[in-house]
Design a protein around this motif. Structure first.
Motif, PDB file in Angstrom:
ATOM      1  N   VAL A 173      40.013   8.635   1.162  1.00 22.51           N
ATOM      2  CA  VAL A 173      38.821   7.793   0.985  1.00 22.51           C
ATOM      3  C   VAL A 173      38.526   7.073   2.294  1.00 22.51           C
ATOM      4  CG1 VAL A 173      39.181   7.448  -1.496  1.00 22.51           C
ATOM      5  CG2 VAL A 173      40.177   5.827   0.119  1.00 22.51           C
ATOM      6  N   ALA A 174      37.244   6.894   2.579  1.00 19.33           N
ATOM      7  CA  ALA A 174      36.860   6.204   3.810  1.00 19.33           C
ATOM      8  C   ALA A 174      35.616   5.371   3.555  1.00 19.33           C
ATOM      9  CB  ALA A 174      36.586   7.222   4.913  1.00 19.33           C
ATOM     10  N   ARG A 175      35.637   4.122   4.047  1.00 24.30           N
ATOM     11  CA  ARG A 175      34.421   3.317   4.003  1.00 24.30           C
ATOM     12  C   ARG A 175      33.679   3.525   5.320  1.00 24.30           C
ATOM     13  NH1 ARG A 175      32.461  -0.394   1.136  1.00 24.30           N
ATOM     14  NH2 ARG A 175      34.390  -0.943   0.055  1.00 24.30           N
ATOM     15  N   ARG A 176      32.520   4.145   5.211  1.00 27.73           N
ATOM     16  CA  ARG A 176      31.693   4.365   6.393  1.00 27.73           C
ATOM     17  C   ARG A 176      30.450   3.496   6.293  1.00 27.73           C
ATOM     18  NH1 ARG A 176      31.741  10.658   5.401  1.00 27.73           N
ATOM     19  NH2 ARG A 176      29.773  10.612   6.523  1.00 27.73           N
ATOM     20  N   ALA A 177      29.643   3.501   7.345  1.00 31.35           N
ATOM     21  CA  ALA A 177      28.467   2.624   7.385  1.00 31.35           C
ATOM     22  C   ALA A 177      27.569   2.839   6.164  1.00 31.35           C
ATOM     23  CB  ALA A 177      27.690   2.874   8.667  1.00 31.35           C
ATOM     24  N   PRO A 197      30.849  13.743  -4.591  1.00 24.62           N
ATOM     25  CA  PRO A 197      29.603  12.973  -4.624  1.00 24.62           C
ATOM     26  C   PRO A 197      29.417  12.169  -5.913  1.00 24.62           C
ATOM     27  CG  PRO A 197      29.177  15.347  -4.785  1.00 24.62           C
ATOM     28  CD  PRO A 197      30.613  15.181  -4.437  1.00 24.62           C
ATOM     29  N   SER A 198      29.969  12.646  -7.037  1.00 22.38           N
ATOM     30  CA  SER A 198      29.795  11.893  -8.287  1.00 22.38           C
ATOM     31  C   SER A 198      30.498  10.542  -8.211  1.00 22.38           C
ATOM     32  CB  SER A 198      30.341  12.682  -9.480  1.00 22.38           C
ATOM     33  OG  SER A 198      29.777  13.959  -9.509  1.00 22.38           O
ATOM     34  N   VAL A 199      31.722  10.568  -7.621  1.00 22.79           N
ATOM     35  CA  VAL A 199      32.466   9.311  -7.460  1.00 22.79           C
ATOM     36  C   VAL A 199      31.712   8.400  -6.491  1.00 22.79           C
ATOM     37  CG1 VAL A 199      34.671   8.291  -6.809  1.00 22.79           C
ATOM     38  CG2 VAL A 199      34.615  10.590  -7.805  1.00 22.79           C
ATOM     39  N   GLU A 200      31.238   8.994  -5.403  1.00 25.20           N
ATOM     40  CA  GLU A 200      30.545   8.200  -4.370  1.00 25.20           C
ATOM     41  C   GLU A 200      29.292   7.534  -4.952  1.00 25.20           C
ATOM     42  OE1 GLU A 200      29.967  11.072  -1.253  1.00 25.20           O
ATOM     43  OE2 GLU A 200      32.133  11.224  -0.859  1.00 25.20           O
ATOM     44  N   ARG A 201      28.538   8.308  -5.762  1.00 19.89           N
ATOM     45  CA  ARG A 201      27.308   7.752  -6.367  1.00 19.89           C
ATOM     46  C   ARG A 201      27.645   6.618  -7.328  1.00 19.89           C
ATOM     47  NH1 ARG A 201      25.344  13.102  -6.430  1.00 19.89           N
ATOM     48  NH2 ARG A 201      26.150  13.372  -8.547  1.00 19.89           N
ATOM     49  N   ALA A 202      28.695   6.813  -8.116  1.00 20.98           N
ATOM     50  CA  ALA A 202      29.089   5.772  -9.078  1.00 20.98           C
ATOM     51  C   ALA A 202      29.477   4.490  -8.343  1.00 20.98           C
ATOM     52  CB  ALA A 202      30.243   6.266  -9.942  1.00 20.98           C
ATOM     53  N   LEU A 203      30.205   4.642  -7.239  1.00 19.12           N
ATOM     54  CA  LEU A 203      30.601   3.461  -6.453  1.00 19.12           C
ATOM     55  C   LEU A 203      29.384   2.767  -5.859  1.00 19.12           C
ATOM     56  CD1 LEU A 203      33.695   4.927  -4.562  1.00 19.12           C
ATOM     57  CD2 LEU A 203      33.762   3.069  -6.252  1.00 19.12           C
ATOM     58  N   ALA A 204      28.457   3.589  -5.339  1.00 17.88           N
ATOM     59  CA  ALA A 204      27.252   3.027  -4.725  1.00 17.88           C
ATOM     60  C   ALA A 204      26.433   2.277  -5.763  1.00 17.88           C
ATOM     61  CB  ALA A 204      26.424   4.142  -4.082  1.00 17.88           C
ATOM     62  N   ARG A 210      37.982   2.113 -11.245  1.00 18.95           N
ATOM     63  CA  ARG A 210      38.616   3.032 -12.205  1.00 18.95           C
ATOM     64  C   ARG A 210      37.588   3.902 -12.916  1.00 18.95           C
ATOM     65  NH1 ARG A 210      44.036   3.097 -13.001  1.00 18.95           N
ATOM     66  NH2 ARG A 210      44.946   1.606 -11.566  1.00 18.95           N
ATOM     67  N   GLU A 211      36.443   3.303 -13.193  1.00 13.98           N
ATOM     68  CA  GLU A 211      35.377   4.044 -13.860  1.00 13.98           C
ATOM     69  C   GLU A 211      34.803   5.107 -12.914  1.00 13.98           C
ATOM     70  OE1 GLU A 211      32.733   1.237 -15.952  1.00 13.98           O
ATOM     71  OE2 GLU A 211      31.143   2.695 -15.476  1.00 13.98           O
ATOM     72  N   ALA A 212      34.586   4.703 -11.672  1.00 17.14           N
ATOM     73  CA  ALA A 212      34.050   5.650 -10.680  1.00 17.14           C
ATOM     74  C   ALA A 212      35.036   6.810 -10.467  1.00 17.14           C
ATOM     75  CB  ALA A 212      33.781   4.939  -9.358  1.00 17.14           C
ATOM     76  N   ALA A 213      36.331   6.480 -10.451  1.00 19.71           N
ATOM     77  CA  ALA A 213      37.351   7.501 -10.183  1.00 19.71           C
ATOM     78  C   ALA A 213      37.364   8.564 -11.275  1.00 19.71           C
ATOM     79  CB  ALA A 213      38.728   6.843 -10.058  1.00 19.71           C
ATOM     80  N   GLU A 214      37.044   8.178 -12.517  1.00 18.11           N
ATOM     81  CA  GLU A 214      37.023   9.151 -13.628  1.00 18.11           C
ATOM     82  C   GLU A 214      36.029  10.277 -13.362  1.00 18.11           C
ATOM     83  OE1 GLU A 214      38.920   9.275 -16.290  1.00 18.11           O
ATOM     84  OE2 GLU A 214      40.005   7.410 -15.855  1.00 18.11           O
ATOM     85  N   ARG A 215      34.991   9.971 -12.567  1.00 18.39           N
ATOM     86  CA  ARG A 215      33.924  10.949 -12.328  1.00 18.39           C
ATOM     87  C   ARG A 215      34.389  12.126 -11.476  1.00 18.39           C
ATOM     88  NH1 ARG A 215      29.056   8.234 -13.254  1.00 18.39           N
ATOM     89  NH2 ARG A 215      28.127  10.313 -13.189  1.00 18.39           N
ATOM     90  N   VAL A 239      43.634   9.259 -11.448  1.00 20.44           N
ATOM     91  CA  VAL A 239      44.606   8.203 -11.171  1.00 20.44           C
ATOM     92  C   VAL A 239      44.795   8.040  -9.664  1.00 20.44           C
ATOM     93  CG1 VAL A 239      46.992   7.448 -11.532  1.00 20.44           C
ATOM     94  CG2 VAL A 239      45.787   8.729 -13.327  1.00 20.44           C
ATOM     95  N   LEU A 240      44.947   9.187  -8.981  1.00 17.83           N
ATOM     96  CA  LEU A 240      45.143   9.128  -7.524  1.00 17.83           C
ATOM     97  C   LEU A 240      43.905   8.577  -6.822  1.00 17.83           C
ATOM     98  CD1 LEU A 240      46.916  12.366  -6.213  1.00 17.83           C
ATOM     99  CD2 LEU A 240      47.824  10.052  -6.354  1.00 17.83           C
ATOM    100  N   VAL A 241      42.729   9.037  -7.268  1.00 12.23           N
ATOM    101  CA  VAL A 241      41.479   8.555  -6.652  1.00 12.23           C
ATOM    102  C   VAL A 241      41.359   7.049  -6.853  1.00 12.23           C
ATOM    103  CG1 VAL A 241      38.956   8.655  -6.761  1.00 12.23           C
ATOM    104  CG2 VAL A 241      40.281  10.772  -6.854  1.00 12.23           C
TER     105      VAL A 241
END
Lengths: 258, 168
Positions: A173-177, A197-204, A210-215, A239-241
């Motif tokens: 995982v990386a936090r970019r601009a 991308p599904s996890v990334e969209r959920a986070l955005a 934990r919810e985003a990671a399920e995606r 779990v790892l995500v």
């Protein structure tokens, strides 16, 4: 056998890559030759080709023949974590280019970081996003990687006990601009790493970690192999995500970003 | 291809994709480096190349021009063991001995790199690529930490040759 003494000569000797075996660190090719699984026609030895340089900056430029040990010294997370996976001796011998070519531990980290791969081969020099490159790397000679530095990153891996097997799963995982990027590897033996991308969209959209990671299961197609079943991978991956994202949150909190 | 092995210049007759392990054992008769897994996983073939521990089974002749190779044979001999060898002996860190040459060389390089006492987790990290199927590793870790601190127990275990009365 060709032992070019410059990058230009190495590119010329590689040509379109047909019938040529590239020997950089030797950690992949040598055992194949020793055990008779590979009988190379022509061997391109990169030892003296000057492809092992590293330029540090806002974008890290790493030569294809740089070792994982050299990369781990300068790379940001999650790339440094991925480069530290093998043991001390292998890190000093194995190269960045070889690792990218064989679906090694660096792949998910490079995907999460949005790295680009400069390569030579049929049609000349090319610069590709790492995701495109690793989907079809054959017939290319990795010249260098261009790795933009992120704000923060984390790398996690689930392995079997033996340090040299392929990972059961790896998460970068990386936090970019432009937000948090997530990539996973180890979905099957030598399967290329993929972005999530599904996890990334959920986070955005502000979903809790934990919810985003399920995606993540929407982004991957894990396979059964000798290390783990697809069922296990689907269960373990969220779990790892989540753990990797929590690590990122801790780093953000420690550095006062959010 | 010319390179130095234990201080002596060597010109190999082996082909470019021959492993250093093969050259050492078959061409030079230096059998300290062990042919274990022969794909880089077990650590038994480890030697020093230009001072750094490397797998001789993964290193081919084509990449060795001008290199300096050190094997366990150059570390010490029965009457003049190196500090790490003495520590391995005092701590009973070797049993069957198959992993020992690789362990000794990796440990020697670690201590040289750190230039002083090393922590236990540093030893674990540095020797993580070396398998031992006998000792359970604990005594190896004890030995390397002790050697890095210059500690001597002063009680050497008798060698097999001494026990049999072959050596004094």
């Amino acid at each position: 056998m060709v032992v070019p003494s410059s990058a230009t000569a190495a590119i010329a000797a590689f040509g379109d890559g047909a019938g040529i075996t590239v020997l950089a660190g030797g950690t992949v090719v040598t055992p194949l030759v020793t055990h008779g699984a590979l009988w190379p026609h022509r061997v391109l030895v990169l030892r003296a080709a000057g492809l092992d340089g590293i330029e540090d900056g806002a974008t890290l430029v790493v030569g294809g023949a740089a070792t994982l040990a050299a990369l781990a010294e300068v790379a940001p997370e999650p790339l440094a974590g991925a480069a530290r996976i093998p043991d001390y001796e292998i890190r000093g011998q194995a190269t960045v280019g070889g690792n990218v070519m064989i679906g090694g531990d660096l792949q998910p980290a490079l995907v999460a970081l949005g790295a680009r791969v400069r390569s030579a081969g049929a049609g000349g020099l090319r610069v590709d996003p790492v995701e495109d490159f690793i989907a079809a790397p054959w017939g290319r000679l990795v010249l260098s990687l261009e790795v933009p530095r992120p704000q923060a990153g984390a790398f996690l891996q689930q392995r079997r006990r033996h340090s040299h097997t392929h990972p059961v799963l790896s998460v970068a995982v990386a936090r970019r601009a432009d937000g948090v990027h997530v990539a996973v590897g180890g979905l099957a033996e030598r399967a290329p790493a993929v972005a999530c991308p599904s996890v990334e969209r959920a986070l955005a959209a502000g979903a809790p970690v934990r919810e985003a990671a399920e995606r993540v299961v929407e982004d991957v197609q894990p396979q059964d192999d000798s290390l783990a079943s697809a069922w296990y991978r689907r269960r373990a991956l969220p779990v790892l995500v989540a753990r990797a994202l929590e690590r990122l949150e801790q780093l953000d909190a420690a550095e006062g970003r959010r | 291809m010319k390179f130095v092995v234990n201080g002596a210049q060597h010109t190999t007759v082996a082909g470019p994709l021959t492993t250093l392990l093969y050259v050492l054992r078959e061409e030079l008769g230096l059998v300290g480096a062990k042919a274990g897994c022969q794909h880089g996983s077990c650590g038994a073939c480890t030697v020093l190349i230009d001072g750094e521990p490397r797998r001789s089974c993964l290193t081919v002749v084509a990449t060795l021009e001008g290199a300096e190779v050190t094997t366990v044979e150059a570390l010490g001999d029965r009457s003049h063991l190196s500090d790490v060898q003495v520590a391995f002996n005092e701590h009973y860190a070797a049993q069957c001995g198959f992993c020992t040459p690789g362990m000794l060389l990796a440990a020697t390089a670690l201590i040289k790199r750190k230039g002083g006492p090393v922590e236990r987790d540093e030893v674990v990290e540095a020797l993580g690529g070396h398998y031992c199927r006998c000792t359970g590793y604990v005594r190896i870790l004890d030995a390397v930490v002790a050697a890095s601190r210059g500690e001597r127990l002063g009680a050497m275990a008798p060698s097999a040759l001494e026990i049999r009365g072959v050596a004094p």
